[in-house]
Scaffold this motif. Structure first.
Motif, PDB file in Angstrom:
ATOM      1  N   VAL B  98      11.423  20.331  11.727  1.00  0.00           N
ATOM      2  CA  VAL B  98      12.199  20.284  10.487  1.00  0.00           C
ATOM      3  C   VAL B  98      12.769  18.867  10.397  1.00  0.00           C
ATOM      4  O   VAL B  98      13.332  18.372  11.386  1.00  0.00           O
ATOM      5  N   GLY B  99      12.640  18.253   9.232  1.00  0.00           N
ATOM      6  CA  GLY B  99      13.104  16.886   9.071  1.00  0.00           C
ATOM      7  C   GLY B  99      12.054  15.905   9.574  1.00  0.00           C
ATOM      8  O   GLY B  99      10.896  16.269   9.769  1.00  0.00           O
ATOM      9  N   SER B 100      12.485  14.656   9.789  1.00  0.00           N
ATOM     10  CA  SER B 100      11.547  13.644  10.271  1.00  0.00           C
ATOM     11  C   SER B 100      12.307  12.521  10.951  1.00  0.00           C
ATOM     12  O   SER B 100      13.534  12.436  10.851  1.00  0.00           O
ATOM     13  N   GLY B 101      11.579  11.678  11.684  1.00  0.00           N
ATOM     14  CA  GLY B 101      12.208  10.574  12.380  1.00  0.00           C
ATOM     15  C   GLY B 101      11.311  10.059  13.485  1.00  0.00           C
ATOM     16  O   GLY B 101      10.186  10.527  13.634  1.00  0.00           O
ATOM     17  N   PRO B 102      11.771   9.087  14.282  1.00  0.00           N
ATOM     18  CA  PRO B 102      10.943   8.475  15.314  1.00  0.00           C
ATOM     19  C   PRO B 102      10.508   9.473  16.402  1.00  0.00           C
ATOM     20  O   PRO B 102       9.418   9.346  16.954  1.00  0.00           O
ATOM     21  N   VAL B 103      11.346  10.448  16.741  1.00  0.00           N
ATOM     22  CA  VAL B 103      10.959  11.399  17.793  1.00  0.00           C
ATOM     23  C   VAL B 103       9.806  12.271  17.324  1.00  0.00           C
ATOM     24  O   VAL B 103       8.786  12.422  18.012  1.00  0.00           O
ATOM     25  N   ILE B 104       9.976  12.861  16.137  1.00  0.00           N
ATOM     26  CA  ILE B 104       8.921  13.749  15.630  1.00  0.00           C
ATOM     27  C   ILE B 104       7.606  13.003  15.463  1.00  0.00           C
ATOM     28  O   ILE B 104       6.532  13.478  15.860  1.00  0.00           O
ATOM     29  N   SER B 105       7.679  11.785  14.943  1.00  0.00           N
ATOM     30  CA  SER B 105       6.417  11.085  14.729  1.00  0.00           C
ATOM     31  C   SER B 105       5.806  10.592  16.032  1.00  0.00           C
ATOM     32  O   SER B 105       4.623  10.287  16.088  1.00  0.00           O
ATOM     33  N   ALA B 106       6.604  10.546  17.108  1.00  0.00           N
ATOM     34  CA  ALA B 106       6.042  10.080  18.382  1.00  0.00           C
ATOM     35  C   ALA B 106       5.542  11.222  19.267  1.00  0.00           C
ATOM     36  O   ALA B 106       5.087  10.983  20.382  1.00  0.00           O
ATOM     37  N   LEU B 107       5.629  12.454  18.782  1.00  0.00           N
ATOM     38  CA  LEU B 107       5.145  13.576  19.603  1.00  0.00           C
ATOM     39  C   LEU B 107       3.658  13.398  19.914  1.00  0.00           C
ATOM     40  O   LEU B 107       2.869  13.101  19.023  1.00  0.00           O
ATOM     41  N   PRO B 108       3.235  13.551  21.214  1.00  0.00           N
ATOM     42  CA  PRO B 108       1.811  13.349  21.560  1.00  0.00           C
ATOM     43  C   PRO B 108       0.941  14.471  20.967  1.00  0.00           C
ATOM     44  O   PRO B 108       1.110  15.648  21.307  1.00  0.00           O
ATOM     45  N   ALA B 109       0.040  14.091  20.115  1.00  0.00           N
ATOM     46  CA  ALA B 109      -0.776  15.076  19.378  1.00  0.00           C
ATOM     47  C   ALA B 109      -1.722  15.859  20.291  1.00  0.00           C
ATOM     48  O   ALA B 109      -2.133  16.971  19.958  1.00  0.00           O
ATOM     49  N   THR B 110      -2.088  15.296  21.477  1.00  0.00           N
ATOM     50  CA  THR B 110      -3.001  16.029  22.367  1.00  0.00           C
ATOM     51  C   THR B 110      -2.312  17.235  22.982  1.00  0.00           C
ATOM     52  O   THR B 110      -2.960  18.180  23.410  1.00  0.00           O
ATOM     53  N   VAL B 111      -0.981  17.199  23.050  1.00  0.00           N
ATOM     54  CA  VAL B 111      -0.248  18.267  23.718  1.00  0.00           C
ATOM     55  C   VAL B 111       0.504  19.144  22.715  1.00  0.00           C
ATOM     56  O   VAL B 111       0.607  20.351  22.886  1.00  0.00           O
ATOM     57  N   VAL B 112       1.037  18.504  21.705  1.00  0.00           N
ATOM     58  CA  VAL B 112       1.891  19.235  20.768  1.00  0.00           C
ATOM     59  C   VAL B 112       1.388  19.060  19.345  1.00  0.00           C
ATOM     60  O   VAL B 112       1.111  17.957  18.900  1.00  0.00           O
ATOM     61  N   TYR B 117       8.355  22.599   8.691  1.00  0.00           N
ATOM     62  CA  TYR B 117       8.978  23.690   7.925  1.00  0.00           C
ATOM     63  C   TYR B 117      10.055  23.091   7.039  1.00  0.00           C
ATOM     64  O   TYR B 117      10.682  22.087   7.391  1.00  0.00           O
ATOM     65  N   ALA B 118      10.300  23.747   5.905  1.00  0.00           N
ATOM     66  CA  ALA B 118      11.233  23.219   4.923  1.00  0.00           C
ATOM     67  C   ALA B 118      12.669  23.321   5.416  1.00  0.00           C
ATOM     68  O   ALA B 118      13.467  22.389   5.268  1.00  0.00           O
ATOM     69  N   SER B 119      13.011  24.450   6.061  1.00  0.00           N
ATOM     70  CA  SER B 119      14.385  24.628   6.528  1.00  0.00           C
ATOM     71  C   SER B 119      14.415  25.121   7.965  1.00  0.00           C
ATOM     72  O   SER B 119      13.456  25.714   8.445  1.00  0.00           O
ATOM     73  N   GLU B 120      15.553  24.847   8.625  1.00  0.00           N
ATOM     74  CA  GLU B 120      15.725  25.286   9.994  1.00  0.00           C
ATOM     75  C   GLU B 120      15.669  26.812  10.077  1.00  0.00           C
ATOM     76  O   GLU B 120      15.058  27.389  10.991  1.00  0.00           O
ATOM     77  N   GLU B 121      16.295  27.458   9.080  1.00  0.00           N
ATOM     78  CA  GLU B 121      16.362  28.929   9.089  1.00  0.00           C
ATOM     79  C   GLU B 121      14.961  29.553   9.048  1.00  0.00           C
ATOM     80  O   GLU B 121      14.651  30.483   9.794  1.00  0.00           O
ATOM     81  N   GLN B 122      14.112  28.971   8.193  1.00  0.00           N
ATOM     82  CA  GLN B 122      12.735  29.465   8.039  1.00  0.00           C
ATOM     83  C   GLN B 122      11.970  29.340   9.368  1.00  0.00           C
ATOM     84  O   GLN B 122      11.281  30.269   9.796  1.00  0.00           O
ATOM     85  N   ALA B 123      12.144  28.197  10.061  1.00  0.00           N
ATOM     86  CA  ALA B 123      11.436  27.969  11.316  1.00  0.00           C
ATOM     87  C   ALA B 123      11.970  28.883  12.408  1.00  0.00           C
ATOM     88  O   ALA B 123      11.203  29.451  13.216  1.00  0.00           O
ATOM     89  N   LEU B 124      13.306  29.066  12.444  1.00  0.00           N
ATOM     90  CA  LEU B 124      13.896  29.930  13.466  1.00  0.00           C
ATOM     91  C   LEU B 124      13.407  31.377  13.340  1.00  0.00           C
ATOM     92  O   LEU B 124      13.227  32.072  14.358  1.00  0.00           O
ATOM     93  N   LEU B 132       6.251  31.148  16.995  1.00  0.00           N
ATOM     94  CA  LEU B 132       6.393  29.764  17.443  1.00  0.00           C
ATOM     95  C   LEU B 132       7.188  29.764  18.734  1.00  0.00           C
ATOM     96  O   LEU B 132       8.128  30.546  18.897  1.00  0.00           O
ATOM     97  N   PRO B 133       6.812  28.865  19.692  1.00  0.00           N
ATOM     98  CA  PRO B 133       7.593  28.813  20.937  1.00  0.00           C
ATOM     99  C   PRO B 133       8.920  28.059  20.765  1.00  0.00           C
ATOM    100  O   PRO B 133       9.870  28.344  21.462  1.00  0.00           O
ATOM    101  N   ALA B 134       8.939  27.117  19.818  1.00  0.00           N
ATOM    102  CA  ALA B 134      10.160  26.305  19.664  1.00  0.00           C
ATOM    103  C   ALA B 134      10.145  25.597  18.302  1.00  0.00           C
ATOM    104  O   ALA B 134       9.110  25.523  17.647  1.00  0.00           O
ATOM    105  N   VAL B 135      11.326  25.138  17.919  1.00  0.00           N
ATOM    106  CA  VAL B 135      11.391  24.334  16.701  1.00  0.00           C
ATOM    107  C   VAL B 135      12.234  23.087  17.020  1.00  0.00           C
ATOM    108  O   VAL B 135      13.250  23.152  17.733  1.00  0.00           O
ATOM    109  N   LEU B 136      11.759  21.932  16.497  1.00  0.00           N
ATOM    110  CA  LEU B 136      12.449  20.662  16.760  1.00  0.00           C
ATOM    111  C   LEU B 136      13.052  20.187  15.435  1.00  0.00           C
ATOM    112  O   LEU B 136      12.351  20.045  14.438  1.00  0.00           O
ATOM    113  N   ILE B 137      14.382  19.972  15.468  1.00  0.00           N
ATOM    114  CA  ILE B 137      15.057  19.562  14.239  1.00  0.00           C
ATOM    115  C   ILE B 137      15.568  18.121  14.440  1.00  0.00           C
ATOM    116  O   ILE B 137      16.330  17.855  15.376  1.00  0.00           O
TER     117      ILE B 137
END
Lengths: 310, 392
Positions: B98-112, B117-124, B132-137
């Motif tokens: 949910v959201g965006s920033g340097p952490v989300i864009s740096a997630l390694p695509a081979t692993v993750v 998702y539009a909102s935290e509530e929707q993802a939770l 889903l195993p987890a959500v990163l906000i």
């Protein structure tokens, strides 16, 4: 006594058994049994099941150790296992023992190869026991009689001097038994010494030169079937259909010793059967007459005091 | 009622054959064969080969035995090979972002694999439902990972990944060069996909089973059918029966190895052998001998084919599980591993894996070979003591 390897003295004993005994716990399976078998002789061991025939045979073959007594086959001791003697004896076991899923020919070739016999000899033995057409049939698909004949061929394939057969005709139908008798006679004609066990009295009487009658581990009598019957000195029994002649009149017949009625028949016992029968003939009373002389069955009855039951 | 009927000398059935046998005397009747026709300088070897040939013929005509020797283990190889075909490669784990920033864009695509998702509530909601195993906000400087405790291993891995991405981003923000560098390289020469472990395991198990069953059933059925007795009544030395059985089992083991490894090498399963694969041969021989000795013991004790089958199964099948044939035993409790170490199949397995897929040298064979040979000697000695030629 035969010198090992020559086997020419026709009158010599092929097998000498002396005071042979085997005990299983309380049971004296074989009890001080002695006999000799001459070369070329067809020797039968006759007795009901459990008489000790198979145990005796196994000790003579050398696969069972006697508790006491000695066995010499062709002049050599049968126990312990003697690789020099083994090629000269052939053994057919009670259960026909075949290699699984091999054909009749392959069985013969395999057993022969254990003795160093060339494979080509198999054909002649298939022919000898009348199984030439069954050469490529697997053992499981052969009939009981065919299996017995094949098993005899397997025992013969290395051309032994002495052949042991344990109840070869047991559980065969009459036709198959007669076939087998013929095979056995053929083998004997070729000079083999044959020792065989049976519980068929009629068969022993027909086939054997000499018979040992066994019961409860002991040999009760040993002689040729004819001599055994003769030794019994039993009267001849002449049976007449019921109603032909009254018992009273029958007693008046020449040669009649005793008259009894059994199952609607009139049975006249006589020691001069010729006299009695010619009297019946002149009275025109021969229709339906049966004549029964003593058999080995009567010998057994005389020896044991009970009816023979295989 | 008939009189003393001394059966007519020439019986009807007899006549025809009598004529025939009269002319064609079987060769050698009258010339005793045992003395004259001994052929070859080593009759014992000939006798051994004769018995071995009879055994092999019987075996290759027994469809049941063929199935259980070759096809049945192969079925296991195929099933396990296909089930675990992909489990060696880690597929990316999907997490919600949910959201965006340097952490989300740096997630390694081979692993993750990041699914927005539009909102935290929707993802939770998805996390609670187990989709889903987890959500990163990520909002501004705040980075929050919310995970499900249902799969702690996966949650831990995700935390580690996200934490390393955050650390990396922090380091980059300071503008300093990293002081430590991690270098990670694979130890094994080749890849260690599941087929690499399944093949040696199934091979060991298949060889063990057929060696034990073959020896047990030969002894029992040859005793029951009195073939053992017939051999003892022939001049063939009694050890030729044993020698023939060992020979047949070795031939069978080699054929099994060629078939199983051959199938596993097919592209669909993708087994890759290492250069030391030929070291599997001594192991194959020692393993076969060990399980022939098991079969001899079973065959000495069992009285019927059924009992022999049941006993052989009872010994070999649990041993296969405890030796890590079908799955990894290293996760089992300590005491079970101790038990496992005492089993010959475990050592055969370990040795097979070492030389077939790990590329280890001959030194890796020392322990397995010693264990297998020692086991063979002991079990054979016991079998000889309890063996009997005839049914009691």
């Amino acid at each position: 006594m035969t010198t090992a390897g020559t086997g020419q003295a026709a009158a010599a004993a092929a097998i000498q058994v002396h005071e042979l005994s085997k005990t299983y716990g309380e049971l004296r399976a074989v009890d001080r049994v002695s006999f000799e078998v001459g070369e070329g002789e067809f020797f039968g061991i006759l007795g009901p099941n459990g008489a000790g025939k198979t145990t005796t045979l196994e000790m003579v073959e050398g696969i069972r150790q006697p508790d006491a007594g000695t066995v010499a086959v062709l002049g050599m001791p049968a126990w312990p296992r003697n690789p020099r003697l083994l090629p000269r004896i052939g053994v057919q076991l009670q259960a026909s023992s075949f290699f699984e899923r091999l054909t009749a020919r392959e069985q013969l070739v395999t057993f022969g190869a254990l003795y160093g016999v060339p494979a080509a000899r198999a054909e002649a033995f298939l022919d000898l026991v009348g199984l030439a057409e069954k050469a490529d049939t697997r053992e499981g698909l052969l009939s009981g009689g065919q299996r017995q004949r094949l098993s005899i061929a397997c025992a013969l394939v290395h051309d032994p001097d002495v052949l042991f057969l344990d109840e070869p005709t047991a559980s065969l139908d009459p036709q198959a038994r007669h076939n087998l008798w013929d095979v056995l006679r053929t083998i004997q004609r070729r000079g083999k010494t044959i020792v065989y066990t049976t519980h068929y009295i009629d068969e022993a009487e027909i086939l054997c030169d000499r018979v040992a009658i066994m019961d409860h581990g002991r040999i009760l009598a040993l002689d040729s079937p004819a001599a055994l019957v003769r030794g019994l000195d039993a009267p001849t029994r002449v049976s007449l259909p019921g109603g032909v002649l009254s018992a009273h009149l029958a007693e008046q017949l020449p040669g009649a010793d005793h008259v009894a009625t059994s199952e609607g028949e009139l049975v006249v016992t006589t020691r001069s059967p010729a006299q009695l029968i010619s009297a019946l003939a002149s009275a025109d009373l021969l229709d339906g007459v049966g004549v029964r002389t003593a058999t080995l069955e009567d010998v057994f009855l005389e020896l044991t005091g009970r009816e023979y039951r295989a | 009622m008939s009189g003393v009927e001394s059966g007519p000398p020439g019986l009807g059935v007899a006549a025809g054959r009598g004529d025939r046998s009269g002319r064609g005397d079987p060769p050698g009747l009258g010339v005793p064969a045992g003395r004259g026709a001994r052929s070859g300088p080593t009759p014992a070897l000939r006798q051994l080969l004769t018995l071995g040939q009879a055994m092999l013929r019987g075996f290759f005509r027994d469809r049941n035995a063929l199935f259980f020797t070759f096809l049945f283990p192969l079925m296991f190889l195929v099933i396990f090979g296909l089930i675990f075909r992909d489990s060696g490669q880690t597929r990316p784990t999907t997490i919600g972002v949910v959201g965006s920033g340097p952490v989300i864009s740096a997630l390694p695509a081979t692993v993750v694999k990041a699914t927005p998702y539009a909102s935290e509530e929707q993802a939770l909601t998805k996390v609670r439902a187990g989709d889903l195993p987890a959500v990163l906000i990520e909002q501004g400087d705040s980075v929050v990972l919310r995970f499900s405790a249902a799969d702690m291993v996966r949650a831990g891995i995700l935390q580690g990944i996200v934490a390393s991405v955050v650390d990396h981003a922090n380091l980059a923000a300071t503008g300093q060069l990293p002081r430590y560098r991690l270098v990670a390289t694979q130890v094994e020469a080749s890849n260690l996909e599941p087929i690499q472990f399944i093949t040696p395991g199934i091979l060991s198990w298949g060889v063990a089973t057929s060696a034990a069953f073959g020896a047990a059933l030969t002894l029992v059925s040859w005793r029951r059918k009195q073939i053992l007795r017939r051999v003892r009544l022939s001049p063939a030395p009694v050890w030729t029966v044993l020698g023939a059985r060992v020979g047949v089992s070795l031939v069978t083991a080699v054929v099994q190895a060629v078939v199983f490894v051959g199938v596993a090498l097919l592209p669909i399963f993708g087994l890759r052998l290492t250069g030391t694969w030929w070291l599997a041969l001594p192991l194959l021989i020692a393993g076969t001998l060990a399980f022939v000795s098991v079969g001899l013991l079973v065959g000495a004790v069992a009285k019927t084919d059924e009992a022999a089958s049941a006993m052989a199964n009872f010994i070999v099948l649990p041993m296969a599980f405890l030796s890590g044939t079908f799955f990894d035993i290293s996760q089992a409790p300590r005491w079970l591993q101790v038990v496992s170490e005492a089993l010959p199949l475990r050592h055969m397995n370990d040795g097979m894996i070492a030389v077939l897929v790990r590329g280890q040298g001959a030194s890796a064979l020392v322990t397995p070979l010693l264990v297998l040979v020692g086991f063979t000697v002991v079990v054979t000695a016991v079998a000889v003591r309890v063996f009997s030629w005839d049914e009691a």
